[in-house]
Design a protein around this motif. Structure first.
Motif, PDB file in Angstrom:
ATOM      1  N   SER A 145       0.773  -1.111   0.158  1.00  0.00           N
ATOM      2  CA  SER A 145      -0.410  -0.023   0.211  1.00  0.00           C
ATOM      3  C   SER A 145       0.881   1.103   0.135  1.00  0.00           C
ATOM      4  CB  SER A 145      -0.997  -0.542   1.177  1.00  0.00           C
ATOM      5  OG  SER A 145      -1.430  -1.020   1.074  1.00  0.00           O
ATOM      6  N   PHE A 146       0.250   2.739  -0.354  1.00  0.00           N
ATOM      7  CA  PHE A 146       0.814   3.571  -0.155  1.00  0.00           C
ATOM      8  C   PHE A 146       1.226   3.964   1.336  1.00  0.00           C
ATOM      9  CE2 PHE A 146       1.438   8.069   0.035  1.00  0.00           C
ATOM     10  CZ  PHE A 146       2.198   8.190  -0.903  1.00  0.00           C
ATOM     11  N   ASP A 148       3.138   6.249   3.900  1.00  0.00           N
ATOM     12  CA  ASP A 148       3.503   7.684   4.184  1.00  0.00           C
ATOM     13  C   ASP A 148       5.120   7.995   4.595  1.00  0.00           C
ATOM     14  OD1 ASP A 148       0.886   9.292   3.396  1.00  0.00           O
ATOM     15  OD2 ASP A 148       0.104   7.722   4.797  1.00  0.00           O
ATOM     16  N   ASP A 151       9.609   8.614   1.428  1.00  0.00           N
ATOM     17  CA  ASP A 151       9.111  10.007   0.221  1.00  0.00           C
ATOM     18  C   ASP A 151      10.903   9.937  -0.221  1.00  0.00           C
ATOM     19  OD1 ASP A 151       8.911  12.440  -0.812  1.00  0.00           O
ATOM     20  OD2 ASP A 151       8.082  12.820   0.687  1.00  0.00           O
ATOM     21  N   THR A 225       5.456   3.203  -3.513  1.00  0.00           N
ATOM     22  CA  THR A 225       5.206   4.727  -3.123  1.00  0.00           C
ATOM     23  C   THR A 225       6.124   6.268  -4.029  1.00  0.00           C
ATOM     24  OG1 THR A 225       4.603   3.876  -1.273  1.00  0.00           O
ATOM     25  CG2 THR A 225       5.257   5.775  -1.117  1.00  0.00           C
ATOM     26  N   GLN A 228       4.752   7.322  -6.845  1.00  0.00           N
ATOM     27  CA  GLN A 228       3.504   7.841  -7.025  1.00  0.00           C
ATOM     28  C   GLN A 228       3.564   9.721  -6.317  1.00  0.00           C
ATOM     29  OE1 GLN A 228      -0.706   5.777  -5.430  1.00  0.00           O
ATOM     30  NE2 GLN A 228       1.334   4.327  -5.187  1.00  0.00           N
ATOM     31  N   ARG A 229       4.997   9.228  -5.490  1.00  0.00           N
ATOM     32  CA  ARG A 229       5.517  10.776  -5.097  1.00  0.00           C
ATOM     33  C   ARG A 229       5.402  11.808  -6.357  1.00  0.00           C
ATOM     34  NH1 ARG A 229       4.507  11.709   0.346  1.00  0.00           N
ATOM     35  NH2 ARG A 229       5.087   9.934   1.772  1.00  0.00           N
ATOM     36  N   ARG A 233      -1.111  10.733  -6.041  1.00  0.00           N
ATOM     37  CA  ARG A 233      -1.067   9.214  -5.519  1.00  0.00           C
ATOM     38  C   ARG A 233      -2.234   8.868  -6.053  1.00  0.00           C
ATOM     39  NH1 ARG A 233      -1.534   9.416   1.350  1.00  0.00           N
ATOM     40  NH2 ARG A 233      -2.959   6.953   1.440  1.00  0.00           N
ATOM     41  N   ASN A 234      -2.130   7.637  -6.473  1.00  0.00           N
ATOM     42  CA  ASN A 234      -3.447   7.047  -6.913  1.00  0.00           C
ATOM     43  C   ASN A 234      -3.985   7.500  -8.602  1.00  0.00           C
ATOM     44  OD1 ASN A 234      -4.600   5.428  -4.793  1.00  0.00           O
ATOM     45  ND2 ASN A 234      -5.752   7.551  -3.971  1.00  0.00           N
TER      46      ASN A 234
END
Length: 241
Positions: A145-146, A148, A151, A225, A228-229, A233-234
Motif C-alpha cells: 500500500s502507499f 506515508d 519519500d 510509493t 506515486q510521489r 497518489r493513485n
C-alpha cells in the motif's frame, strides 16, 4: 418437463474433498475488468460460501459497512467477505456481492478505483484470473500500500528536477531482484522467447512484463510509493504488465 440444473459460484469454487488438496496451498488471483487488473490477492475461503482477498501486507480487501468505501486495510472479518455470483461461467466472469453491504456489488469507478457506488453492469463484472504461486516469490500474497513514511530526500528531488534522473540505493531488496532474475532466465529458456519481427526489430520475451515477480519490483517495494510521489497518489495503474 425436463429439469434444468444450474451451477452456482459456490459449486464452481467449492472446497470438496477432491479440491481440498489444491486449496491447502494459497491461490493467487487477479480481479480483472477489461484491461484493468487488481491484485494479485491470495484468495481465501470464508464462512457461508464466501471468499476474501488478502494483499501483501496481510490485510484484506474490505468494504466498510458504514459508508461502502473500499480499501485494503481489513483484518479478514465480515467486511472482507464477498459472495461470487456467476455472470458468464464459461469465461469465469463474476459479480462480487459484498457481505457488509448486502445490496452492493464491487465495481470500478470512472477513475479506475474500486467502489460499491452505483456503476454500469459491465463495471461490476470481474474475471477471476488464477495463477500458480511460486513458493520462492516474495509477491505471493499481494502488493504494498502507499506508505506515508517513504519519500525522496531534498537532494534526490533536486537531482530529478535538474538532471531527470534519481539514484535510489537499496530501494529494492535482494529477494525481489533474485525472484525477477529467475523469471527472466526462465522466460529466456522458453521456445520463441526471442523473435525477429517483420520490421527487423528483435523482440525479447514480450509477455515477461506481466509476470508477477517482474511487476513486484514496482508493486511490492517502496518504488510503488516513490512512483506515486512523482506522478501523484493513485495516478499509477496496477497490473498492466
Amino acid at each position: 418437463s425436463a429439469e434444468t440444473a444450474t451451477v452456482g459460484a459456490s459449486d464452481l469454487w467449492s472446497l470438496s474433498e477432491g479440491m481440498q488438496r489444491q486449496e491447502q496451498a494459497p491461490v493467487l488471483v487477479h480481479l480483472r475488468n477489461g484491461s484493468v487488473r487488481y491484485g494479485p490477492y491470495c484468495r481465501e475461503k470464508a464462512p457461508g460460501n464466501r471468499f476474501r482477498f488478502r494483499s501483501k501486507n496481510s490485510r484484506y480487501l474490505r468494504v466498510i459497512a458504514e459508508n461502502g468505501a473500499v480499501d485494503h486495510a481489513g483484518k479478514g472479518g465480515h467486511q472482507c467477505h464477498f459472495s461470487p455470483e456467476p455472470v458468464d461461467q464459461g469465461a469465469n466472469v463474476f459479480r462480487l456481492l459484498t457481505a457488509s453491504c448486502p445490496a452492493r456489488y464491487l465495481g470500478i469507478s470512472s477513475t479506475g478505483q474500486l467502489t460499491t457506488e452505483p456503476v454500469s453492469d459491465e463495471s461490476q463484472h470481474f474475471v477471476i484470473e488464477e495463477h500458480a504461486m511460486d513458493p520462492l516469490s516474495p509477491f505471493g500474497s499481494g502488493f504494498c500500500s502507499f506508505d506515508d513514511s517513504i519519500d525522496f530526500t531534498d537532494e534526490q528531488r533536486r537531482s530529478f528536477v535538474e538532471e531527470g534522473i534519481v539514484h535510489l540505493p537499496s530501494v529494492i531488496s535482494g529477494v525481489f531482484v533474485e525472484a525477477a532474475l529467475r523469471a527472466i532466465n526462465a522466460a529466456l529458456l522458453q521456445p520463441g522467447s526471442v523473435t525477429l519481427r517483420e520490421n527487423g526489430n528483435v523482440e525479447t520475451c514480450p509477455m515477461l512484463g506481466q509476470h508477477l515477480d517482474i511487476q513486484a519490483l514496482l508493486h511490492g517495494t517502496p518504488l510503488w510509493t516513490l512512483t506515486q510521489r512523482l506522478l501523484g497518489r493513485n495516478k499509477v495503474a496496477r497490473g498492466q504488465g
